[in-house]
Design a protein around this motif. Structure first.
Motif, mmCIF file in Angstrom:
data_model
loop_
_atom_site.group_PDB
_atom_site.id
_atom_site.type_symbol
_atom_site.label_atom_id
_atom_site.label_comp_id
_atom_site.label_asym_id
_atom_site.label_seq_id
_atom_site.Cartn_x
_atom_site.Cartn_y
_atom_site.Cartn_z
ATOM 1 N N GLY A 1 -6.316 -7.183 67.862
ATOM 2 C CA GLY A 1 -6.364 -8.604 68.192
ATOM 3 C C GLY A 1 -5.502 -8.914 69.392
ATOM 4 N N GLY B 1 -4.843 -12.010 70.824
ATOM 5 C CA GLY B 1 -4.460 -13.413 70.966
ATOM 6 C C GLY B 1 -2.959 -13.533 71.167
ATOM 7 N N ASP C 1 -8.623 -5.488 71.906
ATOM 8 C CA ASP C 1 -8.954 -6.912 72.000
ATOM 9 C C ASP C 1 -10.450 -7.084 72.210
ATOM 10 N N SER D 1 -10.324 -14.432 71.135
ATOM 11 C CA SER D 1 -9.179 -15.189 70.658
ATOM 12 C C SER D 1 -9.499 -16.675 70.588
ATOM 13 N N GLY E 1 -7.125 -13.104 63.498
ATOM 14 C CA GLY E 1 -7.276 -14.546 63.591
ATOM 15 C C GLY E 1 -8.339 -15.173 62.717
#
Length: 316
Positions: free
Chosen positions: A29, A31, A52, A56, A128
């Motif tokens: 992730g 973000g 990634d 995000s 997320g």
């Protein structure tokens, strides 16, 4: 200890189906939470890989004015780019990819991605959430303009004295409408059908001077917001719409790894952001807390420091 930055040949090998990238910590992730953790871990001189998928939630932020350190505001894409640059500066390897699975291995974990396999001693889950929204025409354009907003805690200040509509599930709609009343007295709760709001909810709304609009049909975009078309043909104008329909937690990888989640899907963690699986941490919106960038930064710092203290014991 090996440098956190991989050499160019190693980067090329990662794109081979047989390639294996080694890291101390794998962060899933990219973000604010994942990138902040990468900055801390890079500065602790650990080998860090951030995977990634480019999804995000922060990418939707047109302008955040409650992010500490940016009094004039900063867009989500700009903030993410600054964080990526800072993480790379301190040695983190950033990979635009997605992990399909993560499994325990001897001494750590192995993750399968489109670009190859990544093995790491620790894993950070920072995948997320996704906001649930009704059918709103030109949604992304509206979010960029500020006529659709997703977080009253983040930007309630920006709707002072404006005409605001809240639509969604009863309990969430009432809670957000009451919260927004501190910024504007022009708050309306939209219901698709008469039974959507109970008598008790309507009573609270009436006591708080919150309008209730039944039989909502659809939204029509305008230059200054949206028109809400009712089923009887009546038209109401709103400057801002707040969906209050909850979110989908991106906890699929966590659940597949056997990580304990609550009934809503959020990952359960302790005070160090450790999950129920040893060596796996969770940070950011994946953890049930206040979904704020500042909170994500704090969780990242706590988890990264705990991992550093743990990993440092294994170095000579």
């Amino acid at each position: 200890m090996r440098s956190a930055r991989m050499d160019q040949p190693a980067r090329k090998r990662r794109h081979s189906a047989l390639s294996v990238t080694e890291a101390d910590v794998l962060i899933l992730g990219g973000g604010p939470a994942g990138l902040a953790a990468a900055i801390y871990l890079g500065r602790f001189r650990h080998r860090v890989v951030v995977v990634d998928a480019g999804e995000s939630r922060a990418m939707l932020i047109a302008q955040s004015r409650n992010c500490p350190g940016f009094p004039e505001g900063i867009s989500g894409p700009d903030l993410l780019q600054r964080l990526r640059s800072q993480a790379a500066k301190f040695g983190a390897t950033l990979v635009q990819d997605q992990a399909s699975s993560v499994e325990p291995t001897v001494g750590g974990f192995g993750a399968e991605t489109n670009g190859g396999r990544i093995v790491a001693r620790k894993v950070f889950l920072a995948t997320g959430i996704v906001d649930v929204v009704p059918a709103i025409p030109r949604l992304r354009e509206a979010i960029a303009k500020g006529s659709v907003r997703l977080c009253p805690v983040c930007d309630g200040y920006e709707v002072i004295d404006r005409q605001v509509a809240v639509i969604g599930h009863e309990a969430q709609v009432l809670r957000e409408a009451l919260f927004l009343k501190q910024y504007t007295r022009h708050v309306t709760m939209l219901a698709r059908y008469l039974p959507d709001f109970s008598a008790s909810t309507r009573r609270v709304a009436m006591e708080e001077n919150i309008a209730v609009c039944d039989a909502f049909k659809k939204f029509v975009p305008t230059d200054s917001g949206y028109q809400a078309i009712l089923k009887d043909g009546e038209v109401r104008h709103f400057d801002v719409i707040y969906p209050a329909m909850g979110c989908q937690v991106r906890s699929e990888l966590a659940l597949a790894m056997g990580v304990k989640c609550c009934d809503e899907g959020y990952v359960v963690v302790d005070k160090h952001q450790r999950t129920s699986v040893e060596g796996v941490y969770a940070i950011g919106d994946l953890v049930k807390a206040l979904n704020q960038i500042a909170v994500a930064f704090g969780q990242a710092a706590i988890a990264a420091t705990d991992v550093h203290n743990d990993l440092a014991l294994g170095y000579e």
